[in-house]
Motif scaffolding. Structure first.
Motif, PDB file in Angstrom:
ATOM      1  N   GLY A  12      -2.669   9.716  -3.357  1.00  0.00           N
ATOM      2  CA  GLY A  12      -3.239   9.052  -2.519  1.00  0.00           C
ATOM      3  C   GLY A  12      -3.143   7.549  -2.560  1.00  0.00           C
ATOM      4  O   GLY A  12      -3.922   6.821  -1.628  1.00  0.00           O
ATOM      5  N   ALA A  13      -3.125   7.215  -3.508  1.00  0.00           N
ATOM      6  CA  ALA A  13      -3.168   5.648  -3.654  1.00  0.00           C
ATOM      7  C   ALA A  13      -1.932   4.851  -3.377  1.00  0.00           C
ATOM      8  O   ALA A  13      -0.805   5.476  -3.609  1.00  0.00           O
ATOM      9  CB  ALA A  13      -3.447   5.318  -5.373  1.00  0.00           C
ATOM     10  N   ARG A  14      -2.063   3.843  -2.716  1.00  0.00           N
ATOM     11  CA  ARG A  14      -0.759   3.076  -2.275  1.00  0.00           C
ATOM     12  C   ARG A  14      -0.345   2.395  -3.491  1.00  0.00           C
ATOM     13  O   ARG A  14      -1.114   2.093  -4.266  1.00  0.00           O
ATOM     14  CB  ARG A  14      -1.279   2.006  -1.351  1.00  0.00           C
ATOM     15  N   GLN A  15       1.055   2.586  -3.912  1.00  0.00           N
ATOM     16  CA  GLN A  15       1.521   1.990  -5.017  1.00  0.00           C
ATOM     17  C   GLN A  15       2.121   0.478  -4.923  1.00  0.00           C
ATOM     18  O   GLN A  15       2.884   0.377  -3.983  1.00  0.00           O
ATOM     19  CB  GLN A  15       2.619   2.875  -5.537  1.00  0.00           C
ATOM     20  N   CYS A  16       1.667  -0.288  -5.792  1.00  0.00           N
ATOM     21  CA  CYS A  16       2.125  -1.687  -5.559  1.00  0.00           C
ATOM     22  C   CYS A  16       2.374  -2.188  -7.171  1.00  0.00           C
ATOM     23  O   CYS A  16       1.358  -2.727  -7.877  1.00  0.00           O
ATOM     24  CB  CYS A  16       1.024  -2.731  -5.084  1.00  0.00           C
ATOM     25  N   PRO A  17       3.405  -1.828  -7.722  1.00  0.00           N
ATOM     26  CA  PRO A  17       3.722  -1.845  -9.003  1.00  0.00           C
ATOM     27  C   PRO A  17       3.710  -3.474  -9.529  1.00  0.00           C
ATOM     28  O   PRO A  17       3.920  -4.593  -8.853  1.00  0.00           O
ATOM     29  CB  PRO A  17       5.148  -1.594  -9.269  1.00  0.00           C
ATOM     30  N   SER A  18       2.861  -3.658 -10.639  1.00  0.00           N
ATOM     31  CA  SER A  18       2.837  -5.181 -11.187  1.00  0.00           C
ATOM     32  C   SER A  18       3.493  -5.307 -12.495  1.00  0.00           C
ATOM     33  O   SER A  18       3.811  -4.284 -13.296  1.00  0.00           O
ATOM     34  CB  SER A  18       1.350  -5.292 -11.687  1.00  0.00           C
ATOM     35  N   PRO A  19       4.361  -6.283 -12.598  1.00  0.00           N
ATOM     36  CA  PRO A  19       4.934  -6.547 -13.764  1.00  0.00           C
ATOM     37  C   PRO A  19       4.024  -6.840 -15.254  1.00  0.00           C
ATOM     38  O   PRO A  19       4.620  -6.886 -16.076  1.00  0.00           O
ATOM     39  CB  PRO A  19       5.765  -7.650 -13.558  1.00  0.00           C
ATOM     40  N   ASN A  20       2.599  -6.959 -14.753  1.00  0.00           N
ATOM     41  CA  ASN A  20       1.845  -7.368 -15.818  1.00  0.00           C
ATOM     42  C   ASN A  20       1.346  -6.198 -16.590  1.00  0.00           C
ATOM     43  O   ASN A  20       0.141  -6.040 -16.469  1.00  0.00           O
ATOM     44  CB  ASN A  20       0.785  -8.169 -15.248  1.00  0.00           C
TER      45      ASN A  20
END
Length: 183
Positions: A12-20
């Motif tokens: 249910g979470a929107r995924q917004c991948p971080s490089p950090n």
């Protein structure tokens, strides 16, 4: 909500991948949940700025405050927006860069063994009802997936006293503990 242990993702979470993010140290498990508060610019809610900060795409010219933080390389595992919508930046089995210089019960480097959950808010603005429900659901899913004890829950201010103040005095810890069944 449910955590898939194989992927480290929250349903249910929107995924917004971080490089950090990077790998946790060998043998480091998830033993602590750290609650944070964030607003960008300070005191303002909504907009894409938190996503941009955590993805290293924050435009320093978009707001005067952003010039000072545009070079930061930070992330969190999860953000809970004011409406309760979860956004995931880092899979839970990886190390997010949320705690900085930190210490919990004599252990330094809390990023190594913790999950960082940001709430869109500020120290002195009450958090929204939807956020408490979503936070309790996320913590419940994390506890089920990783067997994290109830007492292993802290604010950023608890692990970095004198350096950080979030989630701040506006955060209602007794309310969260009641929702979790910890009260």
């Amino acid at each position: 909500m449910h955590v898939d242990r194989a992927s480290g993702l929250l349903s249910g979470a929107r995924q917004c991948p971080s490089p950090n993010a990077d790998a946790r140290p060998d043998g480091a498990g998830i033993e602590l949940i750290v609650v944070h508060g964030i607003s960008l610019p300070p005191g303002a809610f909504g907009g894409p700025w938190i996503d941009h900060l955590f993805s290293n795409t924050l435009d320093p010219a978009a707001h005067p405050y952003f010039a000072a933080i545009a070079g930061l390389r930070v992330s969190a595992h999860l953000l809970i927006r004011r409406d309760g919508a979860p956004v995931q930046y880092v899979p839970f089995h990886r190390r997010a860069w949320h705690a900085g210089v930190s210490n919990w019960r004599g252990r330094e480097r809390c990023n190594d063994f913790s999950v960082g959950i940001e709430l869109e808010g500020s120290d002195d603005t009450p958090y929204a009802d939807a956020q408490y429900g979503a936070l309790a659901a996320a913590i419940g899913a994390l506890r089920a997936a990783y067997t994290i004890p109830a007492a292993h829950l802290a604010g950023h201010s608890d692990i970095a006293p004198g350096r950080k103040t979030d989630p701040g005095p506006a955060f209602d810890w007794p309310r969260l503990r009641t929702l979790l069944g910890d009260a």
